[in-house]
Write an enzyme that holds these catalytic residues in place. Structure first.
Site, short mmCIF file in Angstrom:
data_model
loop_
_atom_site.label_atom_id
_atom_site.label_comp_id
_atom_site.label_asym_id
_atom_site.label_seq_id
_atom_site.Cartn_x
_atom_site.Cartn_y
_atom_site.Cartn_z
CE LYS A 46 40.08 47.29 28.76
NZ LYS A 46 38.78 47.07 28.09
CG HIS A 93 35.93 54.83 34.04
ND1 HIS A 93 36.78 54.36 33.07
CD2 HIS A 93 35.31 53.73 34.56
CE1 HIS A 93 36.68 53.04 32.99
NE2 HIS A 93 35.79 52.64 33.89
CE1 TYR A 148 31.14 52.17 42.94
CE2 TYR A 148 29.75 53.65 41.64
CZ TYR A 148 30.21 52.37 41.93
OH TYR A 148 29.76 51.30 41.20
CB ILE A 203 37.16 43.97 35.50
CG1 ILE A 203 38.64 44.32 35.37
CG2 ILE A 203 36.33 45.21 35.85
CD1 ILE A 203 39.50 43.21 34.84
CB ALA A 204 35.38 44.90 40.68
NE ARG A 205 32.90 38.34 40.34
CZ ARG A 205 31.91 38.80 39.59
NH1 ARG A 205 31.11 39.76 40.07
NH2 ARG A 205 31.71 38.35 38.37
CB SER A 207 28.79 48.44 45.12
OG SER A 207 27.71 48.19 44.23
NE ARG A 208 26.21 54.97 41.13
CZ ARG A 208 26.16 55.52 39.93
NH1 ARG A 208 25.45 54.94 38.98
NH2 ARG A 208 26.81 56.64 39.68
#
Length: 318
Positions: free
Chosen positions: A96, A78, A57, A14-16, A35-36
């Site tokens: 969400k 989140h 983050y 979803i980030a991409r 990102s970690r």
């Protein structure tokens, strides 16, 4: 107004996807990825044309080039990311559900409101042009029922985020929020929710379905499942009109309206790429330009309300 500069928190699918929409949207750009795993952050930053990549983050949220942070981590992370972004004064668009628990969501909203920082749940369904058209159509009259399902078969893997309790896994948080969110949009808050379902071997809800009841006998029939394929469409029925929403109902490209005394109307999404992601990003930009800290399309009180409904539903399955 200068380009809105985004920081992307996480590097998953979803980030991409949303990162690519940001990069293609006029007046926006991806400034940084966090990102970690620094290597994954650098790879996605290169793909999206971002200048910076961060191995945490916290570093992403502190980046002075970032105006807004898109939180795309697993649900259980989140709050951590949003809290850092809010503390840094960055606007937050959070995937969400808003958080893995109601308490986390309430804390997130409280922190944003106290700081006067913009926060919105990334419920892209609400920004789909066809869904927005339906929500504003007065020909429904009094809406009496909503029916919606979202299900697919996902092999059980206790390490996968969909099945891992520590990552906020389960069908309800990932899938059920859509049919329940559609009911919320058209019917408001239920008086009661009665669901049945089953648990995975690891203890997360694998499937759920049942009845949401509203004043005056109105109702919503909702289903979600990680165990089998459902129709993934929806209907909204009012006293004056009915809408049949094609699958996937949360990002439809076609709806058909019908009712007494009217010829069936077919509405097709003009631009299939404008399925809701661009709309939610534009809402963030427009709210910031107007000095608003909350969205009127996806209000924080409604995000909190659906979290409470989801929490009750999860408790019933357990």
């Amino acid at each position: 107004m200068r380009d809105l500069s985004w920081g992307i928190a996480a590097t998953g699918g979803i980030a991409r996807t949303v990162g690519a929409v940001i990069a293609a949207e006029p007046g926006m750009r991806v400034a940084a990825v966090g990102s970690r795993d620094l290597g994954r952050a650098k790879a996605l930053a290169a793909t999206l044309g971002a200048e910076s990549a961060h191995g945490s983050y916290a570093e992403l949220c502190a980046d002075p080039a970032v105006d807004a942070v898109y939180v795309a981590t697993p649900h259980a992370q989140h709050l951590e990311v949003a809290e850092a972004a809010i503390a840094a004064g960055k606007a937050v668009l959070c995937e969400k559900p808003l958080a893995a628990t109601t308490a986390d969501a309430e804390r997130m909203v409280r922190l944003a409101r106290e700081a006067g920082v913009f926060l919105m749940e990334a419920m892209w369904m609400r920004f789909n042009p066809l869904i927005r058209m339906l929500a504003g159509d007065g020909r429904f009259g009094e809406i009496r029922s909503v029916r919606a399902s979202f299900g697919f078969a996902h092999p059980y893997d206790p390490a996968h985020r969909l099945w891992a309790p520590e990552l906020g896994g389960g069908a309800l948080l990932d899938l059920g929020i859509y049919p329940m969110g559609l009911a919320q949009l058209f019917l408001g808050l239920p008086e009661s929710t009665h669901l049945t379902g089953s648990l995975s071997p690891g203890g997360v809800d694998a499937e759920a379905g049942g009845l949401m009841s509203y004043p005056g006998g109105r109702r919503a029939l909702v289903e979600c499942s990680l165990l089998g394929a459902y129709s993934n469409d929806a209907t909204v029925v009012g006293t004056g009109m009915r809408a049949d929403i094609d699958a996937p109902f949360w990002a439809p490209r076609r709806v058909v309206l019908s009712g007494p005394g009217m010829e069936p109307e077919e509405h097709v999404l003009d631009d299939p790429a404008d399925n809701g992601y661009a709309g939610e990003l534009r809402e963030v930009r427009d709210c910031l330009a107007r000095g608003r800290t909350e969205s009127a399309i996806m209000p924080l009180d409604e995000s909190l309300a659906i979290m409470r409904v989801l929490a009750e539903a999860r408790a019933q399955i357990r």
